[in-house]
Scaffold this active site. Structure first.
Site, short mmCIF file in Angstrom:
data_model
loop_
_atom_site.label_atom_id
_atom_site.label_comp_id
_atom_site.label_asym_id
_atom_site.label_seq_id
_atom_site.Cartn_x
_atom_site.Cartn_y
_atom_site.Cartn_z
N HIS A 79 0.84 -1.20 0.00
CA HIS A 79 0.00 0.00 0.00
C HIS A 79 0.87 1.25 0.00
CE1 HIS A 79 -3.33 2.68 0.74
NE2 HIS A 79 -2.70 3.18 1.79
N SER A 80 0.56 2.20 -0.90
CA SER A 80 1.24 3.48 -0.99
C SER A 80 2.74 3.26 -1.23
CB SER A 80 0.95 4.30 0.27
OG SER A 80 1.22 5.66 0.05
N MET A 81 3.62 3.62 -0.31
CA MET A 81 5.04 3.31 -0.51
C MET A 81 5.24 1.82 -0.72
SD MET A 81 8.33 3.85 2.05
CE MET A 81 7.72 2.61 3.21
#
Length: 240
Positions: A79-81
């Protein structure tokens, strides 16, 4: 894309610990082994130095994931990074001729060629705190705790630097399926660009949208797990 039994590696978002995924076990069947991939400088690896570049992080993750048996089916969620790290880790696995994942579950991030010019890692402390509060996912009362901030801010600043200084260079589409997850109210996501993810895989591609903002994963863990299990072809009844 069947994975009757296998491993699900989990990569965290900026400032986060992979331990946030431990509670997801209850949403998965016993046949799927959930493996949080902790990053240096936090959680059980808090004594290790932080790493602020993709170039230096990927060898660490490669050593971690290849310490597991990959000849059986496995998948990666980020998720995200963690999305960025999952993609770059899969690329490195391909380059080194390791078995590729049965699926990449990529959450909370625009396609890799879509760049933002807003650099959070260079913000002042006050500006960074305000930006973190704006994104959500962190209780405001924690952001008023000086002792906690002194531990947390170096981690998230390092993570933002890793993401924002990544120089994306694409070789060829990956030979594994992609499933893209996003929150419908995530202000960081350009919905018009999401279909561009299909350019980066030579296999199946699909996208799913969930109610919530950038940190929708905290409220939607059960449904995310249900969709991952369905795509992997594992039994659907949680047995943990």
């Amino acid at each position: 894309m069947m994975m009757r039994k296998g491993k699900l590696f989990m990569l965290p978002y900026a400032g986060g610990s992979a331990s946030v995924y431990l509670s997801w076990k209850k949403h998965l069947p016993a046949e799927v082994e959930l493996i949080p991939m902790e990053l240096p400088g936090r959680g059980k690896r808090y004594k290790e130095p932080l790493i602020d570049s993709v170039q230096n992080m990927i060898p660490v993750l490669l050593e971690d994931i290849t310490s597991h048996e990959l000849s059986t089916s496995y998948a990666i969620f980020g998720h995200s990074m963690g999305n960025l790290l999952a993609l770059e880790l899969a690329r490195e696995l391909a380059k080194q001729d390791h078995p590729l994942p049965a699926a990449l579950f990529l959450s909370g991030r625009n396609p890799p060629h879509v760049k933002s010019n807003f650099l959070r890692h260079v913000l002042s402390e006050q500006e960074l705190v305000q930006e973190i509060l704006k994104l959500g996912g962190t209780p405001p009362e924690l952001m008023e705790n000086r002792e906690w901030l002194e531990l947390f801010l170096p981690i998230i600043r390092s993570d933002y630097k890793l993401v924002e200084t990544c120089q994306f260079k694409w070789d060829a589409p990956l030979d594994c399926p992609f499933m893209i997850f996003n929150g419908k109210q995530d202000l960081l996501i350009d919905a018009g660009q999401i279909e561009e993810w299909s350019r980066f895989t030579s296999r199946e591609y699909s996208a799913a949208w969930f109610e919530g903002d950038h940190f929708y994963i905290h409220d939607q863990a059960e449904e995310i797990c249900r969709q991952m299990v369905r795509h992997l072809g594992a039994p659907t009844s949680p047995l943990h």
